[in-house]
Each structure stands twice: as structure tokens, then as C-alpha cells.
Write an enzyme that holds these catalytic residues in place. Structure first.
Site, PDB file in Angstrom:
ATOM      1  N   PRO A  79       0.809  -1.221   0.000  1.00 27.63           N
ATOM      2  CA  PRO A  79       0.000   0.000   0.000  1.00 27.63           C
ATOM      3  C   PRO A  79       0.842   1.271   0.000  1.00 27.63           C
ATOM      4  CG  PRO A  79       0.186  -0.828   2.237  1.00 27.63           C
ATOM      5  CD  PRO A  79       0.943  -1.795   1.364  1.00 27.63           C
ATOM      6  N   GLY A  80       0.344   2.299  -0.666  1.00 37.29           N
ATOM      7  CA  GLY A  80       0.996   3.601  -0.632  1.00 37.29           C
ATOM      8  C   GLY A  80       0.026   4.647  -0.100  1.00 37.29           C
ATOM      9  N   ARG A  81      -0.955   5.005  -0.946  1.00 42.51           N
ATOM     10  CA  ARG A  81      -1.904   6.064  -0.626  1.00 42.51           C
ATOM     11  C   ARG A  81      -2.582   5.881   0.725  1.00 42.51           C
ATOM     12  NH1 ARG A  81      -4.711   8.576  -4.934  1.00 42.51           N
ATOM     13  NH2 ARG A  81      -4.214   6.705  -6.102  1.00 42.51           N
ATOM     14  N   ARG A 131      -2.231  16.469  -9.123  1.00 43.61           N
ATOM     15  CA  ARG A 131      -3.352  15.514  -9.223  1.00 43.61           C
ATOM     16  C   ARG A 131      -4.638  16.135  -9.797  1.00 43.61           C
ATOM     17  NH1 ARG A 131      -5.546  12.906  -5.695  1.00 43.61           N
ATOM     18  NH2 ARG A 131      -5.539  10.953  -6.835  1.00 43.61           N
ATOM     19  N   TYR A 133      -5.678  14.202 -13.119  1.00 42.72           N
ATOM     20  CA  TYR A 133      -6.781  13.228 -13.025  1.00 42.72           C
ATOM     21  C   TYR A 133      -8.123  13.881 -12.727  1.00 42.72           C
ATOM     22  CZ  TYR A 133      -2.556  10.658 -11.541  1.00 42.72           C
ATOM     23  OH  TYR A 133      -1.298  10.159 -11.423  1.00 42.72           O
ATOM     24  N   CYS A 163       1.288  29.256 -15.745  1.00 41.00           N
ATOM     25  CA  CYS A 163       0.609  29.710 -16.962  1.00 41.00           C
ATOM     26  C   CYS A 163      -0.018  28.559 -17.731  1.00 41.00           C
ATOM     27  CB  CYS A 163       1.593  30.478 -17.825  1.00 41.00           C
ATOM     28  SG  CYS A 163       2.128  31.941 -16.956  1.00 41.00           S
ATOM     29  N   GLU A 164      -1.055  27.988 -17.212  1.00 35.14           N
ATOM     30  CA  GLU A 164      -1.815  26.913 -17.861  1.00 35.14           C
ATOM     31  C   GLU A 164      -3.228  26.992 -17.311  1.00 35.14           C
ATOM     32  OE1 GLU A 164      -0.746  23.758 -19.434  1.00 35.14           O
ATOM     33  OE2 GLU A 164       1.417  23.914 -19.178  1.00 35.14           O
ATOM     34  N   TYR A 194       1.257  11.026  -3.465  1.00 39.35           N
ATOM     35  CA  TYR A 194       1.354  11.475  -4.855  1.00 39.35           C
ATOM     36  C   TYR A 194       1.216  12.990  -4.961  1.00 39.35           C
ATOM     37  CZ  TYR A 194       0.613   6.466  -5.343  1.00 39.35           C
ATOM     38  OH  TYR A 194       0.722   5.099  -5.204  1.00 39.35           O
TER      39      TYR A 194
HETATM   40  N1  LLP Z   1       2.134  -1.552  -5.978  1.00 34.12           N
HETATM   41  C1  LLP Z   1       2.347  -1.257  -7.270  1.00 34.12           C
HETATM   42  C2  LLP Z   1       2.993  -2.261  -8.131  1.00 34.12           C
HETATM   43  C3  LLP Z   1       1.961   0.000  -7.781  1.00 34.12           C
HETATM   44  O1  LLP Z   1       2.175   0.284  -9.057  1.00 34.12           O
HETATM   45  C4  LLP Z   1       1.343   0.951  -6.923  1.00 34.12           C
HETATM   46  C5  LLP Z   1       0.921   2.274  -7.421  1.00 34.12           C
HETATM   47  C6  LLP Z   1       1.165   0.600  -5.582  1.00 34.12           C
HETATM   48  C7  LLP Z   1       1.556  -0.669  -5.154  1.00 34.12           C
HETATM   49  C8  LLP Z   1       0.560   1.524  -4.577  1.00 34.12           C
HETATM   50  O2  LLP Z   1      -0.743   1.838  -4.863  1.00 34.12           O
HETATM   51  P1  LLP Z   1      -1.617   2.658  -3.796  1.00 34.12           P
HETATM   52  O3  LLP Z   1      -1.767   1.808  -2.557  1.00 34.12           O
HETATM   53  O4  LLP Z   1      -0.886   3.914  -3.503  1.00 34.12           O
HETATM   54  O5  LLP Z   1      -2.890   2.901  -4.490  1.00 34.12           O
HETATM   55  N2  LLP Z   1      -0.329   9.033  -9.127  1.00 34.12           N
HETATM   56  C9  LLP Z   1      -1.605   8.369  -8.964  1.00 34.12           C
HETATM   57  C10 LLP Z   1      -1.460   6.972  -8.380  1.00 34.12           C
HETATM   58  C11 LLP Z   1      -0.529   6.062  -9.168  1.00 34.12           C
HETATM   59  C12 LLP Z   1      -0.364   4.706  -8.546  1.00 34.12           C
HETATM   60  C13 LLP Z   1       0.720   3.927  -9.202  1.00 34.12           C
HETATM   61  N3  LLP Z   1       0.982   2.646  -8.641  1.00 34.12           N
HETATM   62  C14 LLP Z   1      -2.509   9.275  -8.120  1.00 34.12           C
HETATM   63  O6  LLP Z   1      -2.088  10.348  -7.734  1.00 34.12           O
HETATM   64  O7  LLP Z   1      -3.648   8.922  -7.870  1.00 34.12           O
END
Ligand code: LLP
Length: 416
Positions: free
Chosen positions: A273-275, A311, A315, A343-344, A372
Site C-alpha cells: 500500500p501507498g496512498r 493531481r 486526473y 501559466c496553464e 502522490y
Molecule cells: N504496488 C504497485 C505495483 C503499484 O504500481 C502501486 C501504485 C502501488 C503498489 C501503490 O498503490 P496505492 O496503494 O498507492 O494505491 N499518481 C496516482 C497513483 C498512481 C499509482 C501507481 N501505482 C494518483 O495520484 O492517484
């Protein structure tokens, strides 16, 4: 968690955001240590009693202080570049708990990963398998590898962050996995240690996540029957957070579903997990430069912009805007677009928000910007990147200084 009004001022834990703006300037990313820890602990408690590893996805927020905090809590890491590996190591993270994902690893990155003894390389193509085998042969090592398999499942999220469908560039095709694993098993330079998937980001319903885990487990069974028993199953990340009015199932519910699907199995369960760990633990703090009433729309021009938080432009993402000074209840409001100086026309942070009489010098916080945000920032328009501050209780630590303009062109040369 982590951000709330106290005595009429929005605070990060116990520190008022106007203090932070005074000390460190704006724009500024502010993170709550407690909020990061609490999200990590949700994973830990959902996985308690199960042989498992949480590999935090570094791309979401790669500040060394964030990585060091998670390393101390026992996290592993999911990385996609040699740069991210260097960050993990610099922050005191453990390479042996680090997964190297991504479709385009260079030879130099593969070499670095093997020398640092990463837990495994998540391969995404047969060409990558050949390259990894060649590097391992040259280094006289055995490369621990897994394949990222594309389970062809719709994560039901924004198309740019959906990765589990056949037409995306990610992973090897589900139907080809057995053949590719058999080919890899014949290579003495690689050790097949796992299998993984990641179907997309900002998922709010657990169903696709659980389905994907089930499909990967079924594949692992078929591989075991063919003689390739694996040590781990990596079911990816992608658990969504609340930005506006989404109602994502809680982390525990996502994991319970997957754990049910994987009950009784002997492999280590990995999640990346990241987000969901850092997203709601951070805000972007900006100051109002101008208020610009218009005939069609009213604008609030702040000192943060799309280069700081891309973001919304990229998106159409929605980040809540809060005034740092809490508006009085019943205060008159008007509708504004919150925009930056770039400037966009895509340089907006929020559209059509009801704000109560914003004035020059006011501070605004863009909420849920911990994931992100800074990680995707740029220097477009020669804007130095924002400072980053990590709050822990009543202390605010500067964890990245604001860039200077000189740093922006320090690597440039005028020929002749
Ligand atoms: N594992 C892999 C292989 C991934 O490619 C990603 C995210 C994660 C884990 C983590 O995903 P999360 O838990 O954060 O959803 N920039 C975009 C999100 C791109 C995610 C890319 N891969 C945004 O701002 O929404």
C-alpha cells in the site's frame, strides 16, 4: 486523523498550521507522524497472526523521514527505481524486505538490486527475465524473482491508475503465466520466490481486490502442482481513501476478504500500500496571493500550483480546501476556483468551492495531499519545490528544505 481545528485554527496534531507557515513559509507540505503510524498499524492489526509483510509503496511519498518512520515500524518497501532503492537504504530501510517492481528496470538497476540483496525482483516480461538472468550470471548470483501477473480484473477506478486489465502495460498475461514460470524454472540463475499482482489505485470496493487475490492464489496452486512452490503471494496495494465523499471499505475489510481467500496457505502474504498509509496524513499549505472576482467565475490565486500538486490537473482529482482560520458558523460564502500562478488553464487545485470571504494573506490547506503530492511535483515555471514538514505531537520538523532558485539551474551550462 492528524488534522483538526483547535481554538479556531487548523492544526497538524498539536501544531497550528499558521505557525508552520510563519516558520517554514508556503507552499509547504505538512505531514502528521501519528496519522502515518496509525494507518500502518491498521495493516499490522488486520494481518496479525498471519505470516505477512507490509511493503510500503515508496512512490506515494518518498521523503526520507517518512521512509525512516515506516522502517522503524517494521515496514518493508515496494520500489520502482534505483533512486527509490537508494532512498530506502538512506532512510535505514531493509533491502531484504524490499520488492523491486516496474516494467522498465535497467541493467544498472538490476545489478544494484542484486548487490543490495533485495527480497525479490517483480518481473513484468520475458525480456526482463532474460536480462535479469544475464546480470545474475555475470555477478555469479542467483536472482530472487517473482512475476507480476495481470489478472484481467477491472479495479473500477480512474483509467490512468487502473493497471489490472489486459490492455495496460503491466504484468505478464494471466494465461501465459504457467508457461513463463516453467521457462524461468529452467534458468539456474533465477530463484522463483513469489507471484504478485496490483490491479489499480484508489479502489473503494474490496471486491476486485479480493477477486484478484483469488485468481493469483489459484495460479499459485497450479504452479505448485507443476513443481514450482512459491514463498510469497503479493496482492498489491490500491486501497482507496476518502478525498471527498467516497466511502472506501476500511483497510481491515479489504484485507479480511483477501485473507479469507488465502486462508490456510503457507506462503507469506505481501501487500504494498501507498496512498492508504500517507494520503490522509498530509496537506499542502498555501497562502492567498490575490482574490480575483470575475464575470463568469471568481478566483483565489494561491502560491501553490499544479507543479506542487498535479493531481487535480492530471486526473481531475478532488482535494478538499479548508481555511486555516476556521470560518465563523453562518459566515457568508461565495464560490471560487482555487488556482496557482502557473501559466496553464489546467493550473487549478480546486474548482467551484464555497469559501467564506477569502482575503490576501489567508492560509488555505489542500487536504489529503500526503500521497502522490510532493512525489509528483515538478519545477515547471522555474518554481522551487515546496518545503516539507513532519509534525510529531507539539514538534514540527523541517524534513525537506524549500528549494532555492539557484539549485534549479545549478546543473545547467551556457556553452562557449
Ligand atoms: N504496488 C504497485 C505495483 C503499484 O504500481 C502501486 C501504485 C502501488 C503498489 C501503490 O498503490 P496505492 O496503494 O498507492 O494505491 N499518481 C496516482 C497513483 C498512481 C499509482 C501507481 N501505482 C494518483 O495520484 O492517484
Amino acid at each position: 486523523m492528524g488534522f483538526a481545528y483547535r481554538n479556531g485554527v487548523l492544526c497538524a496534531e498539536e501544531v497550528p498550521l499558521d505557525d508552520i507557515a510563519r516558520r517554514f513559509g508556503t507552499p509547504c507540505y505538512v505531514y502528521s507522524r501519528a496519522a502515518i503510524e496509525s494507518a500502518y498499524r491498521e495493516y499490522e492489526s488486520a494481518l496479525r497472526g498471519r505470516d505477512s509483510l507490509v511493503c510500503y509503496s515508496v512512490k506515494a511519498n518518498s521523503n526520507l523521514a517518512v521512509l525512516a518512520l515506516l522502517a522503524r515500524l517494521g515496514a518493508g518497501f515496494d520500489i520502482v527505481s534505483g533512486g527509490e532503492l537508494a532512498r530506502v537504504l538512506a532512510a535505514g530501510g531493509d533491502a531484504r524486505k524490499t520488492l523491486f517492481s516496474g516494467v522498465g528496470k535497467t541493467e544498472a538497476e538490476i545489478e544494484l538490486a542484486l548487490q543490495e540483496n533485495v527480497l525479490c525482483l517483480n518481473l513484468e516480461s520475458e525480456s526482463e527475465l532474460s536480462r535479469v538472468a544475464a546480470v545474475a550470471r555475470r555477478l555469479r548470483r542467483r536472482a530472487p524473482v517473482a512475476f507480476r501477473v495481470n489478472p484481467d480484473i477491472d479495479a473500477r477506478t480512474h483509467p490512468y491508475i487502473s493497471t489490472g486489465l489486459r490492455e495496460t502495460k503491466f504484468g505478464i498475461a494471466y494465461d501465459e503465466a504457467e508457461r513463463i514460470y516453467a521457462a524461468a524454472a529452467r534458468l539456474p540463475e533465477v530463484e522463483l520466490v513469489g507471484i504478485g499482482c496490483h490491479i489499480g489505485s484508489q479502489m473503494t470496493s474490496a471486491a476486485p481486490f479480493v477477486d484478484a487475490a483469488g485468481r493469483i492464489a489459484a495460479l499459485a496452486d497450479r504452479l505448485a502442482r507443476a513443481g514450482t512452490a512459491l514463498k510469497h503471494i503479493d496482492i498489491g496495494g490500491g486501497i482507496g481513501i476518502r478525498y471527498r465523499d467516497e466511502t472506501p471499505e476500511p483497510i481491515g475489510a479489504f484485507l479480511d476478504g483477501a485473507l479469507g481467500m488465502l486462508a490456510g496457505r503457507s506462503e507469506t502474504l505481501i501487500v504494498d500500500p501507498g496512498r492508504s498509509i500517507v494520503g490522509n496524513a498530509g496537506v499542502l499549505l498555501g497562502r492567498v496571493e490575490y482574490v480575483k472576482p470575475g464575470t463568469a467565475r471568481n478566483f483565489v490565486v494561491v502560491d501553490a500550483a499544479m507543479n506542487d500538486l498535479p493531481r487535480p490537473a492530471l486526473y481531475g482529482a478532488w482535494h478538499e480546501v479548508r481555511a486555516v482560520r476556521e470560518p465563523e458558523s453562518g459566515a457568508r460564502t461565495a464560490v471560487y476556483d482555487v488556482v496557482g500562478p502557473v501559466c496553464e488553464s489546467a493550473d487549478f487545485l480546486a474548482k467551484e468551492r464555497s469559501l467564506s470571504a477569502p482575503r490576501e494573506g489567508d492560509l488555505l490547506a489542500l487536504m489529503s495531499a500526503g500521497a502522490y503530492g510532493m512525489a509528483m511535483s515538478s519545477n515547471y515555471n522555474s518554481r522551487p519545490r515546496a518545503a516539507e514538514v513532519l509534525v510529531d505531537g507539539a514538534s514540527a520538523h523541517l524534513v525537506r528544505s524549500r528549494e532555492t532558485v539557484e539549485q534549479l539551474f545549478a546543473l545547467e551550462r551556457i556553452p562557449g
